[in-house]
Design a protein around this motif. Structure first.
Motif, PDB file in Angstrom:
ATOM      1  N   SER A  50      -1.530  47.308 -55.690  1.00  0.00           N
ATOM      2  CA  SER A  50      -0.339  47.966 -55.157  1.00  0.00           C
ATOM      3  C   SER A  50       0.558  48.442 -56.289  1.00  0.00           C
ATOM      4  N   SER A  51       1.565  49.228 -55.937  1.00  0.00           N
ATOM      5  CA  SER A  51       2.606  49.532 -56.911  1.00  0.00           C
ATOM      6  C   SER A  51       3.424  48.269 -57.150  1.00  0.00           C
ATOM      7  N   SER A  52       4.222  48.323 -58.164  1.00  0.00           N
ATOM      8  CA  SER A  52       4.967  47.125 -58.558  1.00  0.00           C
ATOM      9  C   SER A  52       6.005  46.744 -57.514  1.00  0.00           C
ATOM     10  N   SER A  53       6.175  45.444 -57.338  1.00  0.00           N
ATOM     11  CA  SER A  53       7.242  44.945 -56.475  1.00  0.00           C
ATOM     12  C   SER A  53       8.592  45.216 -57.135  1.00  0.00           C
ATOM     13  N   ASN A  54       9.654  44.870 -56.415  1.00  0.00           N
ATOM     14  CA  ASN A  54      10.948  44.848 -57.084  1.00  0.00           C
ATOM     15  C   ASN A  54      10.924  43.777 -58.175  1.00  0.00           C
ATOM     16  N   THR A  55      11.839  43.869 -59.123  1.00  0.00           N
ATOM     17  CA  THR A  55      11.888  42.949 -60.263  1.00  0.00           C
ATOM     18  C   THR A  55      12.926  41.871 -60.006  1.00  0.00           C
ATOM     19  N   VAL A  56      12.542  40.621 -60.267  1.00  0.00           N
ATOM     20  CA  VAL A  56      13.536  39.548 -60.198  1.00  0.00           C
ATOM     21  C   VAL A  56      13.893  39.132 -61.618  1.00  0.00           C
ATOM     22  N   SER A  57      15.169  38.931 -61.830  1.00  0.00           N
ATOM     23  CA  SER A  57      15.666  38.543 -63.133  1.00  0.00           C
ATOM     24  C   SER A  57      16.139  37.100 -63.061  1.00  0.00           C
ATOM     25  N   VAL A  58      15.636  36.270 -63.949  1.00  0.00           N
ATOM     26  CA  VAL A  58      16.039  34.859 -63.955  1.00  0.00           C
ATOM     27  C   VAL A  58      16.450  34.455 -65.371  1.00  0.00           C
ATOM     28  N   THR A  59      17.410  33.530 -65.440  1.00  0.00           N
ATOM     29  CA  THR A  59      17.859  33.013 -66.731  1.00  0.00           C
ATOM     30  C   THR A  59      17.560  31.529 -66.785  1.00  0.00           C
ATOM     31  N   THR A  60      16.866  31.118 -67.833  1.00  0.00           N
ATOM     32  CA  THR A  60      16.529  29.699 -67.966  1.00  0.00           C
ATOM     33  C   THR A  60      17.777  28.891 -68.292  1.00  0.00           C
ATOM     34  N   LEU A  61      17.733  27.604 -67.959  1.00  0.00           N
ATOM     35  CA  LEU A  61      18.868  26.722 -68.196  1.00  0.00           C
ATOM     36  C   LEU A  61      19.043  26.467 -69.687  1.00  0.00           C
ATOM     37  N   ALA A  62      20.207  25.972 -70.038  1.00  0.00           N
ATOM     38  CA  ALA A  62      20.542  25.776 -71.445  1.00  0.00           C
ATOM     39  C   ALA A  62      19.812  24.588 -72.058  1.00  0.00           C
ATOM     40  N   GLY A  63      19.098  23.830 -71.258  1.00  0.00           N
ATOM     41  CA  GLY A  63      18.389  22.685 -71.819  1.00  0.00           C
ATOM     42  C   GLY A  63      19.320  21.516 -72.022  1.00  0.00           C
ATOM     43  N   SER A  64      19.218  20.845 -73.158  1.00  0.00           N
ATOM     44  CA  SER A  64      19.914  19.571 -73.326  1.00  0.00           C
ATOM     45  C   SER A  64      21.313  19.723 -73.918  1.00  0.00           C
ATOM     46  N   THR A  65      21.879  20.923 -73.848  1.00  0.00           N
ATOM     47  CA  THR A  65      23.201  21.124 -74.423  1.00  0.00           C
ATOM     48  C   THR A  65      24.250  20.297 -73.687  1.00  0.00           C
ATOM     49  N   VAL A  66      24.997  19.514 -74.418  1.00  0.00           N
ATOM     50  CA  VAL A  66      26.111  18.769 -73.832  1.00  0.00           C
ATOM     51  C   VAL A  66      27.357  19.113 -74.623  1.00  0.00           C
ATOM     52  N   SER A  67      28.528  18.963 -74.002  1.00  0.00           N
ATOM     53  CA  SER A  67      29.763  19.243 -74.722  1.00  0.00           C
ATOM     54  C   SER A  67      30.541  17.944 -74.885  1.00  0.00           C
ATOM     55  N   TYR A  68      31.329  17.874 -75.942  1.00  0.00           N
ATOM     56  CA  TYR A  68      32.060  16.657 -76.261  1.00  0.00           C
ATOM     57  C   TYR A  68      33.564  16.902 -76.167  1.00  0.00           C
ATOM     58  N   CYS A  69      34.294  15.829 -75.884  1.00  0.00           N
ATOM     59  CA  CYS A  69      35.743  15.910 -75.880  1.00  0.00           C
ATOM     60  C   CYS A  69      36.219  16.291 -77.279  1.00  0.00           C
ATOM     61  N   SER A  70      37.376  16.911 -77.348  1.00  0.00           N
ATOM     62  CA  SER A  70      37.918  17.260 -78.654  1.00  0.00           C
ATOM     63  C   SER A  70      38.670  16.065 -79.230  1.00  0.00           C
ATOM     64  N   ALA A  71      38.754  16.037 -80.537  1.00  0.00           N
ATOM     65  CA  ALA A  71      39.496  14.992 -81.235  1.00  0.00           C
ATOM     66  C   ALA A  71      40.019  15.605 -82.523  1.00  0.00           C
ATOM     67  N   SER A  72      41.227  15.265 -82.887  1.00  0.00           N
ATOM     68  CA  SER A  72      41.819  15.883 -84.064  1.00  0.00           C
ATOM     69  C   SER A  72      43.029  15.096 -84.537  1.00  0.00           C
ATOM     70  N   ALA A  73      43.279  15.166 -85.843  1.00  0.00           N
ATOM     71  CA  ALA A  73      44.549  14.680 -86.368  1.00  0.00           C
ATOM     72  C   ALA A  73      45.500  15.877 -86.464  1.00  0.00           C
ATOM     73  N   ASN A  74      46.784  15.607 -86.402  1.00  0.00           N
ATOM     74  CA  ASN A  74      47.769  16.687 -86.441  1.00  0.00           C
ATOM     75  C   ASN A  74      48.225  17.032 -87.852  1.00  0.00           C
TER      76      ASN A  74
END
Ligand code: CA
Ligand code: CA
Length: 286
Positions: free
Chosen positions: A46-70
């Motif tokens: 057949s001719s091509s179907s419509n195209t689906v676009s998918v984005t993979t997950l970021a994997g094991s990325t985690v974010s941390y709280c901020s910490a700083s001295a003034n």
């Protein structure tokens, strides 16, 4: 109709007789497009179907709280040594991000920690806290994650020892080094007045030994060829999952072994660490 040809972009990547198809070896945080063409027993497509676009997950990325001295006007962290980390810094921000600086550390092994303060003029009493996110969940609040602390003194450098727990999660994680005037920082997050905070990356690897410290021959994997150009074969393992790290501890690739091998032809030349199950081995990609 007999099935579908599956396309990733313009490339035919496989076919399926059912209405589902599993695509493997994709890169995290990347967008891919897929389409299908139906085919019948006579070879008509057949001719091509419509195209689906998918984005993979970021994997094991985690974010941390901020910490700083003034305020770093009077004192700040001038050098941190831990494992292969030996990082001298001159910045005067209350927080310095050195997460691109990393070291491998082995579970069950003790490492010296050394933090050297820099005083602008007056030598003040300084206290320290080093947090390590041993279970890799994005915080420093689990049991034992205050890896080391030292009460206020003018000792320079401030030194101690940190043992990586045998239960620490394998892989990259965060180490936070905090120095505060006079008293040990009371939290891994937030701000305080005098001192400095620096973040680093640890790559926790397995010792390849079991919990009693006896060499476990069954998990002593073998790699060949090494150096390798295209296909790296792994023998002597029952594990199926692999992770490949660069020597800086950054996760480069992961997946499942295919018939005891990994295609590494896409890696740039250099030294890598492959982790199979609980064991890690170094190999060279040519
Ligand atoms: Ca610093
Ligand atoms: Ca944690």
């Amino acid at each position: 109709m007999t099935g579908y040809d599956v396309y990733q972009g313009s490339s035919l990547i496989g076919s399926t007789a059912s209405t589902s198809y599993t695509v493997t070896s994709l890169t995290p945080s990347t967008t891919y497009s897929f389409s299908v063409r139906a085919k019948d027993a006579a070879g008509n497509v057949s001719s091509s179907s419509n195209t689906v676009s998918v984005t993979t997950l970021a994997g094991s990325t985690v974010s941390y709280c901020s910490a700083s001295a003034n305020n770093t006007a009077d004192e700040r962290i001038g050098n941190v040594k831990f494992g292969s980390i030996n990082n001298t810094s001159t910045g005067t921000a209350g927080y310095e991000n050195f997460t691109s600086v990393s070291t491998n550390v082995t579970r069950g092994t003790a490492y010296a920690i050394s933090v050297t303060p820099v005083w602008t003029s007056t030598v003040y009493s300084e206290a320290y806290a080093v947090y390590i996110d041993y279970n890799g969940d994005g915080d420093f609040t689990d049991s034992g994650e205050l890896a080391w602390s030292k009460t206020g003194s003018t000792t320079s450098p401030a030194t101690g020892s940190i043992t990586i727990p045998s239960t620490a999660t394998i892989g990259s994680t965060r180490m936070r080094v905090m120095m505060q005037y006079s008293s040990v920082p009371s939290s891994s997050c937030g701000t305080y007045t005098y001192g400095q905070v620096e973040d680093y990356t640890l790559n926790i690897v397995s010792s390849g030994r079991n919990e009693t410290g006896i060499k476990d021959l069954i998990t002593d994997i073998k790699l060949y060829p090494n150096p390798v150009k295209d296909i790296l074969y792994i023998s002597n393992t029952k594990a199926e999952d692999y992770k490949i790290f660069d020597m800086g501890g950054k996760l480069i690739n992961s997946g499942k072994l295919e018939r005891g091998s990994v295609n590494v032809s896409n890696l740039i030349k250099g030294a890598y660490l492959i982790q199979i199950g609980e064991t890690s081995k170094r190999f060279i990609k040519n």
